[in-house]
Motif scaffolding. Structure first.
Motif, PDB file in Angstrom:
ATOM      1  N   GLY A   8       0.808  -1.206   0.000  1.00  0.00           N
ATOM      2  CA  GLY A   8       0.000   0.000   0.000  1.00  0.00           C
ATOM      3  C   GLY A   8       0.845   1.260   0.000  1.00  0.00           C
ATOM      4  O   GLY A   8       0.484   2.271  -0.617  1.00  0.00           O
ATOM      5  N   ASP A   9       1.984   1.210   0.681  1.00  0.00           N
ATOM      6  CA  ASP A   9       2.901   2.351   0.708  1.00  0.00           C
ATOM      7  C   ASP A   9       3.590   2.539  -0.633  1.00  0.00           C
ATOM      8  O   ASP A   9       3.887   3.659  -1.041  1.00  0.00           O
ATOM      9  CB  ASP A   9       3.957   2.112   1.796  1.00  0.00           C
ATOM     10  N   TYR A  10       3.849   1.435  -1.321  1.00  0.00           N
ATOM     11  CA  TYR A  10       4.655   1.456  -2.544  1.00  0.00           C
ATOM     12  C   TYR A  10       3.820   1.695  -3.794  1.00  0.00           C
ATOM     13  O   TYR A  10       4.256   2.369  -4.721  1.00  0.00           O
ATOM     14  CB  TYR A  10       5.392   0.130  -2.660  1.00  0.00           C
ATOM     15  N   MET A  11       2.606   1.113  -3.807  1.00  0.00           N
ATOM     16  CA  MET A  11       1.732   1.280  -4.974  1.00  0.00           C
ATOM     17  C   MET A  11       1.033   2.633  -4.862  1.00  0.00           C
ATOM     18  O   MET A  11      -0.113   2.742  -4.450  1.00  0.00           O
ATOM     19  CB  MET A  11       0.726   0.130  -5.049  1.00  0.00           C
ATOM     20  N   SER A  12       1.735   3.644  -5.249  1.00  0.00           N
ATOM     21  CA  SER A  12       1.304   5.019  -5.015  1.00  0.00           C
ATOM     22  C   SER A  12       0.549   5.567  -6.212  1.00  0.00           C
ATOM     23  O   SER A  12       0.203   4.857  -7.154  1.00  0.00           O
ATOM     24  CB  SER A  12       2.535   5.885  -4.746  1.00  0.00           C
ATOM     25  N   ALA A  13       0.332   6.884  -6.178  1.00  0.00           N
ATOM     26  CA  ALA A  13      -0.290   7.555  -7.322  1.00  0.00           C
ATOM     27  C   ALA A  13       0.567   7.386  -8.567  1.00  0.00           C
ATOM     28  O   ALA A  13       0.056   7.334  -9.688  1.00  0.00           O
ATOM     29  CB  ALA A  13      -0.482   9.038  -7.004  1.00  0.00           C
ATOM     30  N   ALA A  14       1.884   7.299  -8.373  1.00  0.00           N
ATOM     31  CA  ALA A  14       2.776   7.089  -9.513  1.00  0.00           C
ATOM     32  C   ALA A  14       2.512   5.748 -10.178  1.00  0.00           C
ATOM     33  O   ALA A  14       2.573   5.616 -11.398  1.00  0.00           O
ATOM     34  CB  ALA A  14       4.231   7.167  -9.055  1.00  0.00           C
ATOM     35  N   SER A  15       2.210   4.740  -9.357  1.00  0.00           N
ATOM     36  CA  SER A  15       1.955   3.410  -9.907  1.00  0.00           C
ATOM     37  C   SER A  15       0.631   3.350 -10.654  1.00  0.00           C
ATOM     38  O   SER A  15       0.561   2.886 -11.792  1.00  0.00           O
ATOM     39  CB  SER A  15       1.957   2.373  -8.777  1.00  0.00           C
ATOM     40  N   PHE A  16      -0.424   3.824  -9.992  1.00  0.00           N
ATOM     41  CA  PHE A  16      -1.760   3.677 -10.559  1.00  0.00           C
ATOM     42  C   PHE A  16      -2.039   4.718 -11.638  1.00  0.00           C
ATOM     43  O   PHE A  16      -2.587   4.402 -12.687  1.00  0.00           O
ATOM     44  CB  PHE A  16      -2.792   3.792  -9.438  1.00  0.00           C
ATOM     45  N   LEU A  17      -1.664   5.950 -11.396  1.00  0.00           N
ATOM     46  CA  LEU A  17      -1.947   7.033 -12.341  1.00  0.00           C
ATOM     47  C   LEU A  17      -0.785   7.267 -13.292  1.00  0.00           C
ATOM     48  O   LEU A  17      -0.958   7.323 -14.506  1.00  0.00           O
ATOM     49  CB  LEU A  17      -2.267   8.322 -11.581  1.00  0.00           C
ATOM     50  N   GLY A  18       0.424   7.410 -12.736  1.00  0.00           N
ATOM     51  CA  GLY A  18       1.569   7.768 -13.562  1.00  0.00           C
ATOM     52  C   GLY A  18       1.996   6.694 -14.539  1.00  0.00           C
ATOM     53  O   GLY A  18       2.226   6.966 -15.718  1.00  0.00           O
ATOM     54  N   ILE A  19       2.088   5.442 -14.067  1.00  0.00           N
ATOM     55  CA  ILE A  19       2.558   4.370 -14.957  1.00  0.00           C
ATOM     56  C   ILE A  19       1.514   4.050 -16.018  1.00  0.00           C
ATOM     57  O   ILE A  19       1.846   3.841 -17.189  1.00  0.00           O
ATOM     58  CB  ILE A  19       2.922   3.107 -14.145  1.00  0.00           C
ATOM     59  N   ALA A  20       0.244   4.008 -15.624  1.00  0.00           N
ATOM     60  CA  ALA A  20      -0.808   3.772 -16.624  1.00  0.00           C
ATOM     61  C   ALA A  20      -0.760   4.854 -17.699  1.00  0.00           C
ATOM     62  O   ALA A  20      -0.889   4.570 -18.901  1.00  0.00           O
ATOM     63  CB  ALA A  20      -2.176   3.754 -15.951  1.00  0.00           C
ATOM     64  N   GLY A  21      -0.555   6.104 -17.285  1.00  0.00           N
ATOM     65  CA  GLY A  21      -0.450   7.194 -18.255  1.00  0.00           C
ATOM     66  C   GLY A  21       0.793   7.098 -19.105  1.00  0.00           C
ATOM     67  O   GLY A  21       0.755   7.355 -20.319  1.00  0.00           O
ATOM     68  N   ALA A  22       1.912   6.709 -18.492  1.00  0.00           N
ATOM     69  CA  ALA A  22       3.167   6.586 -19.245  1.00  0.00           C
ATOM     70  C   ALA A  22       3.058   5.499 -20.307  1.00  0.00           C
ATOM     71  O   ALA A  22       3.536   5.666 -21.441  1.00  0.00           O
ATOM     72  CB  ALA A  22       4.317   6.282 -18.286  1.00  0.00           C
ATOM     73  N   ILE A  23       2.430   4.372 -19.968  1.00  0.00           N
ATOM     74  CA  ILE A  23       2.242   3.294 -20.946  1.00  0.00           C
ATOM     75  C   ILE A  23       1.284   3.732 -22.043  1.00  0.00           C
ATOM     76  O   ILE A  23       1.510   3.465 -23.235  1.00  0.00           O
ATOM     77  CB  ILE A  23       1.729   2.018 -20.255  1.00  0.00           C
ATOM     78  N   ALA A  24       0.212   4.419 -21.667  1.00  0.00           N
ATOM     79  CA  ALA A  24      -0.779   4.863 -22.655  1.00  0.00           C
ATOM     80  C   ALA A  24      -0.172   5.832 -23.662  1.00  0.00           C
ATOM     81  O   ALA A  24      -0.577   5.850 -24.829  1.00  0.00           O
ATOM     82  CB  ALA A  24      -1.963   5.520 -21.951  1.00  0.00           C
TER      83      ALA A  24
ATOM     84  N   GLY B 181       7.011   3.153 -21.416  1.00  0.00           N
ATOM     85  CA  GLY B 181       6.309   3.489 -20.180  1.00  0.00           C
ATOM     86  C   GLY B 181       6.287   2.323 -19.208  1.00  0.00           C
ATOM     87  O   GLY B 181       6.327   2.515 -17.992  1.00  0.00           O
ATOM     88  N   PHE B 182       6.241   1.094 -19.742  1.00  0.00           N
ATOM     89  CA  PHE B 182       6.208  -0.095 -18.889  1.00  0.00           C
ATOM     90  C   PHE B 182       7.535  -0.308 -18.171  1.00  0.00           C
ATOM     91  O   PHE B 182       7.600  -1.046 -17.185  1.00  0.00           O
ATOM     92  CB  PHE B 182       5.857  -1.321 -19.735  1.00  0.00           C
ATOM     93  N   LEU B 183       8.599   0.355 -18.642  1.00  0.00           N
ATOM     94  CA  LEU B 183       9.896   0.204 -17.994  1.00  0.00           C
ATOM     95  C   LEU B 183       9.847   0.682 -16.543  1.00  0.00           C
ATOM     96  O   LEU B 183      10.614   0.207 -15.703  1.00  0.00           O
ATOM     97  CB  LEU B 183      10.968   0.979 -18.769  1.00  0.00           C
ATOM     98  N   TYR B 184       8.955   1.620 -16.238  1.00  0.00           N
ATOM     99  CA  TYR B 184       8.781   2.045 -14.844  1.00  0.00           C
ATOM    100  C   TYR B 184       8.348   0.863 -13.980  1.00  0.00           C
ATOM    101  O   TYR B 184       8.870   0.645 -12.884  1.00  0.00           O
ATOM    102  CB  TYR B 184       7.732   3.157 -14.752  1.00  0.00           C
ATOM    103  N   SER B 185       7.383   0.092 -14.469  1.00  0.00           N
ATOM    104  CA  SER B 185       6.898  -1.057 -13.705  1.00  0.00           C
ATOM    105  C   SER B 185       8.000  -2.070 -13.462  1.00  0.00           C
ATOM    106  O   SER B 185       8.148  -2.602 -12.364  1.00  0.00           O
ATOM    107  CB  SER B 185       5.736  -1.732 -14.453  1.00  0.00           C
ATOM    108  N   ILE B 186       8.774  -2.346 -14.490  1.00  0.00           N
ATOM    109  CA  ILE B 186       9.854  -3.328 -14.361  1.00  0.00           C
ATOM    110  C   ILE B 186      10.873  -2.864 -13.329  1.00  0.00           C
ATOM    111  O   ILE B 186      11.293  -3.627 -12.448  1.00  0.00           O
ATOM    112  CB  ILE B 186      10.543  -3.547 -15.730  1.00  0.00           C
TER     113      ILE B 186
ATOM    114  N   THR C  35      -4.339  11.149 -15.914  1.00  0.00           N
ATOM    115  CA  THR C  35      -5.772  10.805 -15.812  1.00  0.00           C
ATOM    116  C   THR C  35      -6.161   9.641 -16.724  1.00  0.00           C
ATOM    117  O   THR C  35      -7.346   9.394 -16.939  1.00  0.00           O
ATOM    118  CB  THR C  35      -6.639  12.037 -16.150  1.00  0.00           C
ATOM    119  N   ALA C  36      -5.184   8.921 -17.260  1.00  0.00           N
ATOM    120  CA  ALA C  36      -5.481   7.817 -18.176  1.00  0.00           C
ATOM    121  C   ALA C  36      -6.334   6.742 -17.501  1.00  0.00           C
ATOM    122  O   ALA C  36      -7.317   6.258 -18.082  1.00  0.00           O
ATOM    123  CB  ALA C  36      -4.181   7.209 -18.708  1.00  0.00           C
TER     124      ALA C  36
END
Length: 539
Positions: A64-80, A86-91, A328-329
């Motif tokens: 919960g501490d790690y899966m932040s706004a960057a994970s849910f909002l930022g990474i989804a937007g970066a991939i989109a 953009g998926f390199l952030y997740s890796i 906002t993706a």
């Protein structure tokens, strides 16, 4: 008419629903915080939750501490917007946990008490080391807080149709006030339970969206990827590396710098490190990391579907029209999956997913604020300013006051950072953590000769170099997405400083130790080694 205006109209038609969901999440988390606050009586309760959490509970809280706004909002937007790159952030975010698992989690829990500085100062001079570590902790936390506050502003502005700058700023102020309340009232116990609830909600919300996206393509990932590539306007390049980081030699170096920061930064993040003190033993700390790796790994696989799903179903143009950085993706995708603009289903999905993301932000900012305020109170106030002559009550009181001050700084800075992608902001925090904190932790735990001089030079060298390079990078000036887009005083070409500042942090710690006439105490190192490996003498 812009996408934001359309969404505002949709949200306006269902404003009661929207506000009700927000109110439910806020009241639920505040209720948990007040309940936990009544059980917080000692410094150990406030800083470490009484060390009473199990490996699974702490694993959920770490997630919960790690899966932040960057994970849910930022990474989804970066991939989109950037596809594969953009998926390199997740890796990077996921692989980083191997460093924390293998080198940091158990030794840190066995060696320290409340903060990272407890480990660094164990066999060195207290005041200079705690001062350096405390300053580094606060700086890293503020960088990370910026990402969460930016995400909160974008999210609430989208959901409630807020278009004026003043209204957005008041939204950020409200988030800051809530995070201060969580820390001041609930301490670590309240923050941990809020993070556990938030992790469950986020996984459930992401899983629901993932299933709905895959169902539209008959659970055929190949069809989804093909549709995303077609909608992106980039063709097959959208599914291949290099769209964002492969154009020039500079962008390739930027990718290496980003990867280095992501992989090494997690093990130096203060709000992650303090989580290892909330469990009773080092073995439990290791178990909590294993749980976290599993939970986070599943979540990041889902961000791949969400990012490509947003590209295929919403489209990059619509996403950029709503938010240029792509933050906002995920909410836009949720609205589409619920039936689209103007539908009750679309409004419900948009409100639910946005509320979950908002709960995510609240939980993460509370953890960050707690880590930084604890470092100020325990390291700077109690051990540097008061030289250990302070009661537990005074120390906890100073931590609560520090939470207010740090929250105020984060609010002011986040107002100017609203145009930046939240994942990029978090990557900067990772770079600072990997440059200033990680070298010291590894040297302190595994190098017998390491001394106070080396620790101070490593912390300040890594901290100053990384922050300086960020200030004079395209993140701050010289680009349309910079903090100051109309100014240009950048001379450092990379957006992430990790490629330079991380090796420099390690190098300065090594060189200053060897060049210093100071000699480390071998007996203290032997004691630290036994404690870190066995847990004998641990708090």
């Amino acid at each position: 008419m812009t996408t934001t205006t359309l969404l505002a109209g949709s949200a306006g038609d269902h404003r009661v629903l929207t506000m009700s969901l927000f109110a439910v999440f806020v009241l639920l988390t505040l209720g948990i915080t007040i309940w936990a606050g009544r059980q917080t009586r000692t410094a150990t309760d406030f800083y470490a939750g009484g060390r009473s959490f199990t490996g699974f509970q702490n694993g959920l809280a770490v997630s919960g501490d790690y899966m932040s706004a960057a994970s849910f909002l930022g990474i989804a937007g970066a991939i989109a917007l950037a596809g594969y790159d953009g998926f390199l952030y997740s890796i990077g975010f996921l692989v980083a946990w191997l460093v924390a698992l293998l080198l940091i989690a158990e030794p840190l829990r066995n060696s320290g008490r409340y903060t990272m500085a407890d480990v660094l100062a164990f066999r060195m001079r207290q005041r200079p080391v705690r001062t350096a570590a405390g300053i580094s902790t606060i700086v890293v936390s503020i960088f990370y807080l910026l990402a969460q506050m930016v995400g909160a502003g974008s999210l609430v502005a989208l959901l409630l149709g807020i278009e004026g700058e003043a209204a957005k700023r008041w939204t950020v102020v409200a988030v800051g006030a809530l995070m201060v309340l969580y820390v001041a009232i609930g301490g670590m116990k309240g923050t941990t339970w809020v993070q556990i609830v938030k992790a469950v909600l986020l996984i459930v919300g992401a899983a629901l969206m993932t299933v709905l996206v895959l169902a539209k393509y008959h659970f055929n990932p190949s069809s989804l990827l093909g549709a995303a590539a077609h909608a992106s306007g980039k063709g097959s390049a959208f599914l291949e590396p290099g769209l964002k980081y492969g154009a020039t030699g500079t962008t390739k170096l930027d990718f290496i710098s980003l990867g280095l920061a992501l992989v090494l930064g997690t093990a130096g993040l203060p709000h992650i490190l303090v989580r290892f003190y909330t469990v009773p033993t080092g073995r439990t700390a290791r178990k909590s990391v294993l749980w976290a790796i599993g939970i986070i790994g599943v979540f990041y696989l889902m961000t791949l579907v969400l990012g490509y799903g947003a590209a295929a179903l919403v489209g990059p143009k619509v996403i950029k029209a709503s938010n240029a950085a792509g933050n906002t993706a995920a909410p836009l995708l949720a609205q589409h999956l619920g039936g689209g603009e103007g539908t009750t289903g679309g409004a419900i999905m948009l409100a639910v997913i946005s509320a979950v993301a908002f709960a995510t932000i609240l939980a993460v900012v509370a953890g960050l604020t707690l880590a930084s305020s604890a470092s100020f109170a325990h390291d700077l106030y109690a051990n540097v300013i008061r030289k250990g002559k302070v009661t537990e009550q005074e120390e906890v009181r100073s931590a609560k006051l520090a939470a207010v001050a740090i929250g105020a700084v984060a609010i002011v800075l986040s107002i100017y950072a609203e145009k930046l992608n939240t994942a990029a902001l978090v990557a900067l925090a990772f770079a600072v953590a990997a440059s200033a904190n990680l070298p010291n932790l590894l040297y302190s735990l595994y190098w017998k000769r390491f001394n106070t001089t080396g620790a101070v030079w490593s912390v300040y060298g890594g901290l100053i170099s990384s922050v300086t390079l960020v200030i004079f990078s395209p993140v701050v000036s010289g680009a349309k997405t910079s903090l100051f887009p109309h100014s240009d005083f950048h001379w450092f070409p990379l957006e992430n400083p990790g490629l330079v500042s991380i090796p420099l942090g390690f190098l300065l710690g090594w060189a200053a130790t060897l060049l210093s006439s100071e000699r480390a105490d071998p007996a203290k190192y032997a004691e630290l080694e036994v404690r870190s490996l066995t847990g004998i003498g641990a708090h």
